[in-house]
Design an enzyme around this catalytic site. Structure first.
Site, PDB file in Angstrom:
ATOM      1  N   GLU A 262     -52.257 -18.582 -13.226  1.00  0.00           N
ATOM      2  CA  GLU A 262     -51.556 -17.430 -12.584  1.00  0.00           C
ATOM      3  C   GLU A 262     -52.254 -16.502 -11.775  1.00  0.00           C
ATOM      4  OE1 GLU A 262     -47.852 -16.723 -14.783  1.00  0.00           O
ATOM      5  OE2 GLU A 262     -48.572 -18.020 -16.285  1.00  0.00           O
ATOM      6  N   MET A 263     -52.470 -15.205 -12.651  1.00  0.00           N
ATOM      7  CA  MET A 263     -53.433 -14.466 -11.904  1.00  0.00           C
ATOM      8  C   MET A 263     -54.898 -14.437 -12.171  1.00  0.00           C
ATOM      9  SD  MET A 263     -50.495 -11.329 -12.476  1.00  0.00           S
ATOM     10  CE  MET A 263     -50.897 -10.131 -11.518  1.00  0.00           C
TER      11      MET A 263
END
Lengths: 355, 355
Positions: free
Chosen positions: B148-149
């Site tokens: 994700e991030m």
């Protein structure tokens, strides 16, 4: 001046002529009286307008702006359904994405730094090489670029026509048209919204209007910006964005800043004199939009100022000059647009699925 | 009930007991009087609150919400500087990203469909498997997840501490703390903002309050939703999100909908009975958040309803029943939050650069 490249000598001559006309008695110096400097500045620059009412002579309607705002934040304009205009031209962060070059479909990196959308309507043409005449033409590019949204006009139209909320919004925005939901009108609506993304009321604009809104260092920076010749290319309301110039006219910067493979406007005009020619960057809100240059390889605005001094003007600016000019550039940050997130209409069973 | 899995039989028994208590005289039928149905519905469900004032017994402050909103749209929470919370939980599109599974760092695809942030504060716990007790704990996950991030708490703290605007905002949001800018407070602020993302005033909630806001098909759908047993798992204010149940308790759906490799809550509890157990999906705004299920493989809400009927309840719902239940689910779309885009503070020379 539109769409013509200029050698720097001609541009400087023009700038000096303007200056002399504005300040016949004495040239501006770092110590110049703020009133004289204001007169000079008003001759070279202009404030950012608070609103823009027309585009290409046609009135912009509220329905077009509202539709354009939805499309601006619409990830379904991209093939993946995850990239919107705002992904790379983020209104929360100076109208750009603040990375060297944008990340698009499949995590591909684009070839050039994403220009800010803020005040882009004030530029003579769009993209670093001016290959789009206006924001309407510009808007069609990233939607189709394989390294950006990687979509097609037919697929965009199928998507928008499958969503009743969009059919209604296009009908309101473009009344009387037989088939208002089309790629051209998508671009027109995006352009209409983008005309609202202006940043008036910067401290510099308040100075232009007569306020004592700049401190001594900023005034010195403005004076240097004019005297050293920066304003030869960076002028007008957008402090740039008006014409094309070679990058490295006096001394070509290193390959990291000016990669040999990107010949700029040459790709548009196929004219030898346009090699490494780019549109002069508009400097409004420049303090908010690092990294700098088309290559996005310079993170520090001071360093960017120093590079411009040596490459474009042949001046090795000293540290206090760089600091003053950089401080002046900070006064070009205007009131950022207040943009309410739209609520986008839901897809239907006939909406093309993400790929 | 918190953090315990339930066999469907127990859940159905509970639901029937509730029903009998609410409607002692006659059971609800598709033809039931709307007033009786309203009483039944008020016993099983609750309206979405218009505002939420506290979290874990502590008052939420305006400064925390304001900071949380900035962080929500902050791409610099991600290693790449291009992914924000809003990328996958888009407030413009039902609080989700409406793709099968989210696209994150390096265009990696996540393992499960992104749950909506809207009304998430009403869930008993967060994520499809409930592995985070609350939104504060949840917020720490995607920031660090490599798909994700892909960031780290240390890097997030370095980023936020390098930006004076954030230092000020954290100091206002968490007054009296010696070092307010930290990963824990990032999560607290995000949670504070997320508590504002509720969608009151749906047509169903107006029905609960006494209005004649549902048509005959929608009323029949509600009645079927209760009678067929859907409300055994999908109850409370969020019409779900309150407890954990096996997916496929009667008949396991195909591998595309229920991939064998994702054993759901088993990964959290390591308890054999939790294999393929998931938190019952909250159904508020479900019409806005296709595709469905943790695998995100079903695009049509009608098909999702039919799958639930056969897999969870052992009912082969006929076409008119599926249509009526789907139409009822459409009444769960509430007033979408009006979120103004923040203006984010600019990076400084000490802000970690995107990678």
């Amino acid at each position: 001046m539109r769409h013509r490249s200029h050698a720097l000598a001609a541009a400087l001559a023009l700038s000096c002529a303007t200056l002399q006309a504005a300040t016949p008695a004495k040239p501006a110096t770092p110590e110049a009286d703020a009133t004289v400097l204001r007169e000079t500045a008003n001759a070279l620059f202009a404030p950012v307008p608070a609103t823009i009412e027309t585009v290409r002579g046609q009135a912009i309607t509220a329905a077009q702006v509202e539709l354009g705002k939805s499309l601006w934040f619409e990830p379904r304009l991209s093939r993946s359904h995850v990239i919107s205009c705002n992904t790379c031209h983020n209104v929360a962060t100076g109208g750009a994405d603040n990375v060297p070059t944008s990340i698009g479909h499949g995590w591909q990196k684009g070839p050039r730094n994403s220009p800010t959308v803020l005040n882009a309507v004030l530029n003579v043409a769009q993209f670093w090489d001016g290959r789009a005449a206006d924001l309407k033409e510009q808007a069609k590019g990233p939607v189709q670029a394989s390294v950006e949204m990687n979509n097609t006009p037919a697929r965009v139209e199928a998507t928008l026509r499958s969503i009743p909320g969009y059919v209604d919004a296009f009908t309101r925005a473009f009344p009387g048209e037989r088939e208002p939901v089309n790629f051209e009108n998508m671009a027109r609506a995006l352009e209409a919204f983008e005309t609202t993304l202006v940043t008036p009321d910067s401290r510099f604009d308040r100075f232009l209007a007569g306020a004592d809104s700049l401190d001594a260092t900023e005034l010195r920076g403005l004076s240097l910006f004019v005297d050293k010749g920066c304003s030869a290319c960076h002028s007008g309301a957008n402090i740039g964005g008006q014409a094309y110039y070679p990058f490295g006219v006096v001394e070509r910067p290193g390959a990291q800043v000016l990669p040999a493979g990107d010949k700029g406007r040459f790709a548009v005009t196929q004219t030898a004199s346009d090699e490494y020619v780019f549109r002069a960057a508009p400097l409004r809100n420049v303090a908010l939009t690092a990294p700098y240059f088309h290559s996005g390889q310079v993170w520090d605005l001071r360093q960017a100022v120093a590079i411009m001094g040596s490459s474009q003007l042949g001046h090795e600016l000293d540290a206090s000059e760089v600091e003053a000019i950089t401080r002046f550039l900070g006064t070009l940050s205007g009131r950022q647009p207040q943009v309410a997130n739209p609520v986008l209409p839901a897809s239907t069973s006939s909406t093309p699925r993400p790929e």
